[in-house]
Scaffold this active site. Structure first.
Site, PDB file in Angstrom:
ATOM      1  N   LYS A  20      45.015  44.418  41.335  1.00  0.00           N
ATOM      2  CA  LYS A  20      43.914  45.256  42.115  1.00  0.00           C
ATOM      3  C   LYS A  20      44.359  45.808  43.290  1.00  0.00           C
ATOM      4  O   LYS A  20      43.660  46.954  43.833  1.00  0.00           O
ATOM      5  CB  LYS A  20      42.616  44.154  42.631  1.00  0.00           C
ATOM      6  CG  LYS A  20      41.912  43.866  41.102  1.00  0.00           C
ATOM      7  CD  LYS A  20      40.750  43.245  41.370  1.00  0.00           C
ATOM      8  CE  LYS A  20      39.799  42.901  40.200  1.00  0.00           C
ATOM      9  NZ  LYS A  20      38.839  42.015  40.736  1.00  0.00           N
ATOM     10  N   HIS A  29      45.233  38.061  31.347  1.00  0.00           N
ATOM     11  CA  HIS A  29      43.910  37.076  31.924  1.00  0.00           C
ATOM     12  C   HIS A  29      42.646  37.693  31.016  1.00  0.00           C
ATOM     13  O   HIS A  29      41.614  37.104  31.289  1.00  0.00           O
ATOM     14  CB  HIS A  29      44.066  36.710  33.153  1.00  0.00           C
ATOM     15  CG  HIS A  29      43.808  37.843  34.138  1.00  0.00           C
ATOM     16  ND1 HIS A  29      44.609  38.783  34.536  1.00  0.00           N
ATOM     17  CD2 HIS A  29      42.485  38.141  34.675  1.00  0.00           C
ATOM     18  CE1 HIS A  29      43.969  39.739  35.131  1.00  0.00           C
ATOM     19  NE2 HIS A  29      42.899  39.146  35.314  1.00  0.00           N
ATOM     20  N   HIS A  61      46.215  36.067  39.561  1.00  0.00           N
ATOM     21  CA  HIS A  61      45.712  36.893  38.466  1.00  0.00           C
ATOM     22  C   HIS A  61      45.380  38.123  38.491  1.00  0.00           C
ATOM     23  O   HIS A  61      45.503  39.077  37.847  1.00  0.00           O
ATOM     24  CB  HIS A  61      44.768  36.121  37.596  1.00  0.00           C
ATOM     25  CG  HIS A  61      43.498  35.775  38.412  1.00  0.00           C
ATOM     26  ND1 HIS A  61      43.149  35.150  39.251  1.00  0.00           N
ATOM     27  CD2 HIS A  61      42.130  36.555  38.085  1.00  0.00           C
ATOM     28  CE1 HIS A  61      41.939  35.042  39.540  1.00  0.00           C
ATOM     29  NE2 HIS A  61      41.415  35.948  39.107  1.00  0.00           N
TER      30      HIS A  61
HETATM   31 FE   LIG Z   1      41.176  40.507  36.573  1.00  0.00          FE
HETATM   32 FE   LIG Z   2      39.097  36.263  39.012  1.00  0.00          FE
END
Ligand SMILES: [Fe+2]
Ligand SMILES: [Fe+2]
Length: 395
Positions: free
Chosen positions: A233, A284, A229
Protein backbone atom coordinates in the site's frame (compact mmCIF):
# COMPACT_ATOMS: atom_id res chain seq x y z
CA UNK A 1 30.59 -42.75 48.74
CA UNK A 2 34.38 -42.90 48.54
CA UNK A 3 36.47 -39.96 47.41
CA UNK A 4 37.32 -41.60 44.12
CA UNK A 5 33.72 -42.48 43.31
CA UNK A 6 32.72 -38.95 44.24
CA UNK A 7 35.22 -37.55 41.73
CA UNK A 8 34.12 -39.94 39.00
CA UNK A 9 30.51 -38.98 39.56
CA UNK A 10 31.35 -35.30 39.30
CA UNK A 11 33.29 -35.85 36.09
CA UNK A 12 30.33 -37.66 34.55
CA UNK A 13 28.01 -34.85 35.60
CA UNK A 14 30.38 -32.22 34.18
CA UNK A 15 30.64 -33.85 30.80
CA UNK A 16 26.88 -34.31 30.70
CA UNK A 17 26.52 -30.61 31.53
CA UNK A 18 28.84 -29.65 28.66
CA UNK A 19 26.95 -31.83 26.23
CA UNK A 20 23.52 -30.52 27.24
CA UNK A 21 24.36 -26.84 27.10
CA UNK A 22 26.13 -27.18 23.76
CA UNK A 23 22.99 -28.68 22.23
CA UNK A 24 20.66 -25.79 23.09
CA UNK A 25 20.65 -22.42 21.33
CA UNK A 26 17.40 -20.97 22.64
CA UNK A 27 18.14 -18.76 25.63
CA UNK A 28 15.00 -19.69 27.49
CA UNK A 29 15.54 -23.44 27.30
CA UNK A 30 19.26 -23.04 27.92
CA UNK A 31 18.69 -21.21 31.20
CA UNK A 32 16.24 -23.86 32.38
CA UNK A 33 18.68 -26.67 31.59
CA UNK A 34 21.56 -24.88 33.29
CA UNK A 35 19.59 -24.15 36.47
CA UNK A 36 18.40 -27.72 36.74
CA UNK A 37 21.81 -29.31 36.09
CA UNK A 38 23.75 -26.95 38.35
CA UNK A 39 21.32 -27.53 41.20
CA UNK A 40 21.87 -31.24 40.84
CA UNK A 41 25.65 -31.11 40.48
CA UNK A 42 26.33 -29.00 43.58
CA UNK A 43 23.55 -30.68 45.55
CA UNK A 44 21.61 -27.50 46.21
CA UNK A 45 17.89 -27.11 46.65
CA UNK A 46 17.58 -24.27 44.14
CA UNK A 47 19.59 -22.61 41.44
CA UNK A 48 18.92 -19.28 39.78
CA UNK A 49 20.69 -17.88 36.78
CA UNK A 50 20.66 -14.07 36.79
CA UNK A 51 21.55 -12.18 33.64
CA UNK A 52 22.82 -8.62 33.46
CA UNK A 53 20.75 -6.18 31.45
CA UNK A 54 23.40 -3.56 30.67
CA UNK A 55 20.89 -1.24 29.08
CA UNK A 56 18.78 -0.97 32.22
CA UNK A 57 21.51 -1.52 34.80
CA UNK A 58 19.59 -4.44 36.24
CA UNK A 59 19.78 -8.17 36.76
CA UNK A 60 16.90 -10.38 35.76
CA UNK A 61 15.94 -13.97 36.39
CA UNK A 62 12.95 -16.19 35.99
CA UNK A 63 11.15 -17.34 39.09
CA UNK A 64 8.48 -19.98 39.33
CA UNK A 65 5.46 -18.76 41.23
CA UNK A 66 3.13 -21.74 41.52
CA UNK A 67 2.22 -22.66 37.95
CA UNK A 68 3.38 -19.34 36.54
CA UNK A 69 6.84 -18.16 35.56
CA UNK A 70 7.68 -14.54 36.17
CA UNK A 71 10.60 -12.36 35.25
CA UNK A 72 12.10 -10.78 38.33
CA UNK A 73 14.33 -7.72 38.04
CA UNK A 74 16.71 -6.35 40.63
CA UNK A 75 18.93 -3.26 40.47
CA UNK A 76 22.68 -3.84 40.06
CA UNK A 77 24.35 -3.88 43.44
CA UNK A 78 21.27 -4.99 45.33
CA UNK A 79 21.06 -8.34 47.11
CA UNK A 80 23.63 -11.12 46.88
CA UNK A 81 23.35 -11.57 43.11
CA UNK A 82 23.52 -7.82 42.58
CA UNK A 83 26.64 -7.65 44.75
CA UNK A 84 28.34 -10.45 42.84
CA UNK A 85 27.48 -8.89 39.46
CA UNK A 86 28.79 -5.52 40.55
CA UNK A 87 32.01 -6.61 42.24
CA UNK A 88 32.77 -9.71 40.21
CA UNK A 89 33.64 -11.67 43.36
CA UNK A 90 31.98 -14.81 44.71
CA UNK A 91 29.86 -14.96 47.86
CA UNK A 92 29.51 -18.00 50.09
CA UNK A 93 27.37 -17.62 53.20
CA UNK A 94 26.00 -20.12 55.67
CA UNK A 95 23.09 -18.10 57.01
CA UNK A 96 21.62 -15.62 54.57
CA UNK A 97 19.35 -13.86 57.06
CA UNK A 98 22.42 -12.78 59.04
CA UNK A 99 24.15 -11.23 56.05
CA UNK A 100 23.43 -7.56 55.42
CA UNK A 101 23.80 -7.99 51.64
CA UNK A 102 20.90 -10.43 51.55
CA UNK A 103 17.44 -9.05 50.83
CA UNK A 104 14.45 -11.09 51.85
CA UNK A 105 12.20 -9.72 49.10
CA UNK A 106 12.51 -12.74 46.86
CA UNK A 107 11.79 -15.13 49.72
CA UNK A 108 8.78 -13.05 50.61
CA UNK A 109 7.44 -13.26 47.06
CA UNK A 110 8.10 -16.95 46.59
CA UNK A 111 7.42 -18.12 50.14
CA UNK A 112 10.83 -19.78 50.20
CA UNK A 113 13.27 -19.76 53.09
CA UNK A 114 16.89 -19.23 52.12
CA UNK A 115 19.59 -20.52 54.45
CA UNK A 116 22.93 -21.07 52.72
CA UNK A 117 23.86 -19.18 49.55
CA UNK A 118 26.69 -19.62 47.09
CA UNK A 119 26.95 -17.19 44.20
CA UNK A 120 29.63 -16.79 41.53
CA UNK A 121 29.90 -14.38 38.60
CA UNK A 122 29.41 -15.49 35.02
CA UNK A 123 32.25 -13.83 33.16
CA UNK A 124 31.74 -12.96 29.52
CA UNK A 125 34.33 -12.73 26.76
CA UNK A 126 35.57 -9.36 27.90
CA UNK A 127 35.95 -10.48 31.48
CA UNK A 128 33.05 -8.48 32.88
CA UNK A 129 30.15 -10.16 34.67
CA UNK A 130 27.32 -10.97 32.26
CA UNK A 131 25.37 -12.77 34.94
CA UNK A 132 25.41 -14.67 38.22
CA UNK A 133 24.94 -18.28 39.20
CA UNK A 134 23.30 -18.53 42.58
CA UNK A 135 22.61 -21.79 44.42
CA UNK A 136 20.58 -21.96 47.59
CA UNK A 137 20.29 -24.33 50.53
CA UNK A 138 22.92 -27.04 50.34
CA UNK A 139 21.58 -30.54 50.98
CA UNK A 140 23.69 -30.94 54.12
CA UNK A 141 25.52 -28.14 55.97
CA UNK A 142 26.95 -25.17 54.10
CA UNK A 143 28.58 -24.87 50.68
CA UNK A 144 32.29 -25.72 50.73
CA UNK A 145 35.28 -24.26 48.90
CA UNK A 146 35.09 -27.29 46.67
CA UNK A 147 31.48 -26.42 45.78
CA UNK A 148 32.64 -22.91 44.98
CA UNK A 149 35.37 -24.23 42.68
CA UNK A 150 32.87 -26.50 40.98
CA UNK A 151 30.34 -23.71 40.52
CA UNK A 152 33.07 -21.52 39.00
CA UNK A 153 33.89 -24.26 36.49
CA UNK A 154 30.21 -24.59 35.58
CA UNK A 155 29.92 -20.82 35.22
CA UNK A 156 32.94 -20.70 32.91
CA UNK A 157 31.54 -23.54 30.82
CA UNK A 158 28.12 -21.92 30.54
CA UNK A 159 29.11 -18.28 30.05
CA UNK A 160 29.90 -18.31 26.34
CA UNK A 161 26.83 -20.40 25.54
CA UNK A 162 24.66 -17.94 27.44
CA UNK A 163 26.35 -15.02 25.71
CA UNK A 164 25.78 -16.56 22.29
CA UNK A 165 22.17 -17.42 23.02
CA UNK A 166 21.60 -13.86 24.28
CA UNK A 167 23.10 -12.37 21.12
CA UNK A 168 21.03 -14.70 18.99
CA UNK A 169 17.89 -13.79 20.90
CA UNK A 170 18.60 -10.04 20.49
CA UNK A 171 19.13 -10.54 16.80
CA UNK A 172 15.94 -12.51 16.41
CA UNK A 173 13.97 -9.89 18.32
CA UNK A 174 15.33 -6.97 16.36
CA UNK A 175 14.65 -8.82 13.11
CA UNK A 176 11.03 -9.38 14.17
CA UNK A 177 10.68 -5.85 15.42
CA UNK A 178 12.03 -4.39 12.19
CA UNK A 179 9.57 -6.46 10.17
CA UNK A 180 6.72 -5.35 12.37
CA UNK A 181 7.71 -1.68 12.18
CA UNK A 182 7.95 -1.93 8.38
CA UNK A 183 4.35 -3.13 8.37
CA UNK A 184 3.42 -0.27 10.68
CA UNK A 185 4.88 2.25 8.23
CA UNK A 186 2.59 0.97 5.49
CA UNK A 187 -0.44 0.93 7.76
CA UNK A 188 0.26 4.33 9.27
CA UNK A 189 -0.63 6.16 6.09
CA UNK A 190 -4.26 5.16 6.04
CA UNK A 191 -5.23 3.63 9.37
CA UNK A 192 -3.19 5.50 11.97
CA UNK A 193 -4.39 3.06 14.62
CA UNK A 194 -0.72 2.14 14.97
CA UNK A 195 -0.85 -1.55 14.86
CA UNK A 196 -4.13 -2.53 16.46
CA UNK A 197 -5.18 -4.44 13.35
CA UNK A 198 -1.68 -5.74 12.63
CA UNK A 199 -1.13 -7.13 16.08
CA UNK A 200 -4.46 -8.84 16.26
CA UNK A 201 -4.52 -10.29 12.77
CA UNK A 202 -0.97 -11.51 13.32
CA UNK A 203 -1.98 -13.36 16.49
CA UNK A 204 -5.06 -14.83 14.77
CA UNK A 205 -2.92 -16.00 11.85
CA UNK A 206 -0.56 -17.84 14.20
CA UNK A 207 -3.42 -19.47 16.09
CA UNK A 208 -5.13 -20.57 12.87
CA UNK A 209 -1.86 -22.01 11.54
CA UNK A 210 -1.43 -24.11 14.71
CA UNK A 211 -5.03 -25.24 14.52
CA UNK A 212 -4.38 -26.28 10.90
CA UNK A 213 -1.77 -28.70 12.27
CA UNK A 214 1.32 -26.71 11.36
CA UNK A 215 4.42 -27.02 13.53
CA UNK A 216 5.22 -24.46 16.19
CA UNK A 217 7.91 -22.91 13.97
CA UNK A 218 5.63 -22.72 10.92
CA UNK A 219 2.89 -21.09 12.96
CA UNK A 220 5.37 -18.60 14.45
CA UNK A 221 6.63 -17.75 10.96
CA UNK A 222 3.11 -17.06 9.75
CA UNK A 223 2.45 -15.00 12.83
CA UNK A 224 5.47 -12.76 12.25
CA UNK A 225 5.24 -12.55 8.45
CA UNK A 226 1.51 -11.81 8.27
CA UNK A 227 1.63 -8.12 9.35
CA UNK A 228 3.36 -7.34 6.04
CA UNK A 229 0.35 -8.41 3.96
CA UNK A 230 -0.49 -4.81 2.97
CA UNK A 231 3.05 -3.41 2.75
CA UNK A 232 2.45 -2.73 -0.97
CA UNK A 233 0.00 0.00 0.00
CA UNK A 234 2.95 2.37 0.40
CA UNK A 235 3.09 2.47 -3.41
CA UNK A 236 -0.59 3.45 -3.79
CA UNK A 237 -1.11 7.20 -4.36
CA UNK A 238 -2.81 9.19 -1.60
CA UNK A 239 -5.60 10.23 -3.95
CA UNK A 240 -6.64 6.58 -4.08
CA UNK A 241 -5.55 5.21 -0.71
CA UNK A 242 -7.05 8.07 1.26
CA UNK A 243 -10.04 8.81 -0.94
CA UNK A 244 -13.04 9.17 1.36
CA UNK A 245 -15.74 7.95 -1.02
CA UNK A 246 -16.08 4.94 -3.28
CA UNK A 247 -13.25 4.22 -5.71
CA UNK A 248 -13.78 4.55 -9.47
CA UNK A 249 -13.17 1.28 -11.39
CA UNK A 250 -9.70 2.35 -12.58
CA UNK A 251 -8.81 3.50 -9.08
CA UNK A 252 -9.89 0.15 -7.70
CA UNK A 253 -7.69 -1.60 -10.30
CA UNK A 254 -4.73 0.42 -9.02
CA UNK A 255 -5.67 -0.32 -5.40
CA UNK A 256 -5.65 -4.05 -6.18
CA UNK A 257 -2.04 -3.73 -7.25
CA UNK A 258 -0.94 -3.37 -3.61
CA UNK A 259 -0.69 -7.17 -3.65
CA UNK A 260 1.76 -7.09 -6.53
CA UNK A 261 3.74 -4.15 -5.20
CA UNK A 262 4.03 -5.86 -1.84
CA UNK A 263 5.37 -9.07 -3.29
CA UNK A 264 7.80 -7.13 -5.49
CA UNK A 265 9.16 -5.43 -2.38
CA UNK A 266 9.67 -8.70 -0.58
CA UNK A 267 10.40 -11.30 -3.23
CA UNK A 268 13.70 -13.21 -3.21
CA UNK A 269 14.63 -11.96 0.23
CA UNK A 270 17.28 -13.91 2.10
CA UNK A 271 15.19 -13.88 5.23
CA UNK A 272 12.83 -16.84 5.47
CA UNK A 273 10.19 -14.63 7.05
CA UNK A 274 10.34 -12.02 4.31
CA UNK A 275 10.05 -14.69 1.62
CA UNK A 276 6.98 -16.00 3.39
CA UNK A 277 5.64 -12.45 3.67
CA UNK A 278 5.98 -12.10 -0.13
CA UNK A 279 3.91 -15.25 -0.59
CA UNK A 280 1.22 -13.87 1.71
CA UNK A 281 1.25 -10.35 0.21
CA UNK A 282 0.63 -11.57 -3.32
CA UNK A 283 -2.26 -13.89 -2.44
CA UNK A 284 -4.07 -12.45 0.57
CA UNK A 285 -6.94 -11.17 -1.61
CA UNK A 286 -7.35 -14.35 -3.63
CA UNK A 287 -10.67 -16.11 -2.97
CA UNK A 288 -11.17 -19.83 -2.57
CA UNK A 289 -13.70 -19.88 -5.45
CA UNK A 290 -11.39 -18.00 -7.82
CA UNK A 291 -13.20 -14.65 -7.59
CA UNK A 292 -10.29 -12.80 -5.93
CA UNK A 293 -7.29 -10.85 -7.19
CA UNK A 294 -4.68 -10.34 -8.60
CA UNK A 295 -4.59 -13.71 -10.40
CA UNK A 296 -8.03 -15.20 -9.63
CA UNK A 297 -6.41 -18.32 -8.20
CA UNK A 298 -8.64 -21.07 -6.86
CA UNK A 299 -8.54 -23.48 -3.89
CA UNK A 300 -5.13 -24.94 -3.26
CA UNK A 301 -3.58 -22.90 -6.05
CA UNK A 302 -3.60 -20.24 -3.32
CA UNK A 303 -0.75 -20.74 -0.83
CA UNK A 304 -2.12 -22.15 2.43
CA UNK A 305 -0.39 -19.36 4.36
CA UNK A 306 -2.37 -16.79 2.38
CA UNK A 307 -5.62 -18.72 2.86
CA UNK A 308 -5.00 -18.59 6.61
CA UNK A 309 -4.04 -14.93 6.69
CA UNK A 310 -7.05 -13.85 4.61
CA UNK A 311 -9.45 -15.31 7.21
CA UNK A 312 -7.52 -13.69 10.07
CA UNK A 313 -7.33 -10.38 8.20
CA UNK A 314 -11.01 -10.19 7.28
CA UNK A 315 -12.21 -11.39 10.68
CA UNK A 316 -10.26 -8.65 12.40
CA UNK A 317 -11.34 -6.01 9.89
CA UNK A 318 -14.99 -6.95 10.54
CA UNK A 319 -14.80 -6.64 14.31
CA UNK A 320 -12.82 -3.39 14.09
CA UNK A 321 -14.11 0.09 13.56
CA UNK A 322 -13.07 1.53 10.21
CA UNK A 323 -13.64 4.93 8.63
CA UNK A 324 -16.21 3.39 6.29
CA UNK A 325 -17.99 1.15 8.83
CA UNK A 326 -18.65 0.55 12.52
CA UNK A 327 -17.29 -2.48 14.38
CA UNK A 328 -19.36 -5.63 13.92
CA UNK A 329 -20.16 -7.89 16.85
CA UNK A 330 -18.11 -11.06 17.08
CA UNK A 331 -21.27 -13.10 16.42
CA UNK A 332 -22.10 -11.19 13.22
CA UNK A 333 -18.53 -11.58 12.03
CA UNK A 334 -18.67 -15.34 12.68
CA UNK A 335 -21.94 -15.67 10.76
CA UNK A 336 -20.52 -13.72 7.83
CA UNK A 337 -17.35 -15.81 7.68
CA UNK A 338 -19.29 -19.08 7.89
CA UNK A 339 -21.44 -17.79 5.02
CA UNK A 340 -18.30 -17.34 2.90
CA UNK A 341 -17.23 -20.96 3.28
CA UNK A 342 -15.93 -22.18 -0.07
CA UNK A 343 -16.53 -18.73 -1.59
CA UNK A 344 -14.06 -16.26 -0.11
CA UNK A 345 -12.45 -18.68 2.30
CA UNK A 346 -11.07 -22.18 2.59
CA UNK A 347 -13.60 -24.30 4.58
CA UNK A 348 -10.74 -26.01 6.44
CA UNK A 349 -9.45 -22.66 7.71
CA UNK A 350 -12.96 -21.61 8.77
CA UNK A 351 -13.32 -24.87 10.72
CA UNK A 352 -10.09 -24.01 12.51
CA UNK A 353 -11.33 -20.51 13.29
CA UNK A 354 -14.37 -21.98 15.02
CA UNK A 355 -12.41 -24.75 16.69
CA UNK A 356 -9.91 -22.33 18.21
CA UNK A 357 -12.31 -19.51 18.84
CA UNK A 358 -11.61 -19.27 22.55
CA UNK A 359 -7.91 -18.78 21.85
CA UNK A 360 -8.73 -16.16 19.23
CA UNK A 361 -10.82 -14.15 21.68
CA UNK A 362 -8.19 -14.51 24.43
CA UNK A 363 -5.49 -13.24 22.03
CA UNK A 364 -7.69 -10.36 20.97
CA UNK A 365 -8.25 -9.29 24.56
CA UNK A 366 -4.55 -9.60 25.38
CA UNK A 367 -3.57 -7.46 22.38
CA UNK A 368 -6.23 -4.87 23.25
CA UNK A 369 -4.72 -4.56 26.72
CA UNK A 370 -1.25 -4.07 25.26
CA UNK A 371 -2.51 -1.45 22.85
CA UNK A 372 -3.93 0.52 25.79
CA UNK A 373 -0.52 0.40 27.47
CA UNK A 374 1.10 1.65 24.25
CA UNK A 375 -1.36 4.48 24.00
CA UNK A 376 -0.60 5.53 27.56
CA UNK A 377 3.08 5.59 26.59
CA UNK A 378 2.44 7.55 23.42
CA UNK A 379 0.77 10.31 25.41
CA UNK A 380 4.37 11.24 26.27
CA UNK A 381 4.64 12.39 22.65
CA UNK A 382 1.68 14.71 22.19
CA UNK A 383 0.68 16.19 18.86
CA UNK A 384 2.44 19.57 18.35
CA UNK A 385 -0.88 21.44 18.76
CA UNK A 386 -0.97 20.22 22.35
CA UNK A 387 2.47 21.64 23.07
CA UNK A 388 2.60 23.68 26.28
CA UNK A 389 2.89 27.43 25.94
CA UNK A 390 6.50 28.63 25.66
CA UNK A 391 7.57 29.66 29.13
CA UNK A 392 10.55 31.65 27.88
CA UNK A 393 9.43 33.92 25.06
CA UNK A 394 12.16 35.22 22.76
CA UNK A 395 13.02 38.80 23.37
FE1 LIG B 1 -4.68 -6.08 1.36
FE1 LIG C 1 -5.28 -6.18 6.77
Amino acid sequence: MGRRQELEKRQTLLSRFGRLIAAETRLDALLTIIAEEVRHIVNADRCSVFLVDMYKGELWTKVALGMEEKILRIPMGQGIAGFVAKTGSAVNIRDAYRDTRFTQDLDRITGYQTRSVLAVPLKGREGRAVGVFEVLNKGKGAFTDEDEGLLRILATMAASFIENATLYEDLRRSHLETIYRMALVAEFRDQKDTGRHLRRMSRFSGILASAMGMTYQEAEDIRYASPLHDIGKVAIPDAILRKPGKLEPDEFEEMKRHTIYGSQMLVNAESRLLRLAAKIAIAHHEHFDGSGYPYALKGDQIAIEARIVSVADVFDALVSKRVYKGAWTVEDAKTYIRGQEGKLFDPAVIDCLFKSFEDIIAAMEEENRRILEDEAFKSNFPEPSAKPVDQHPHI
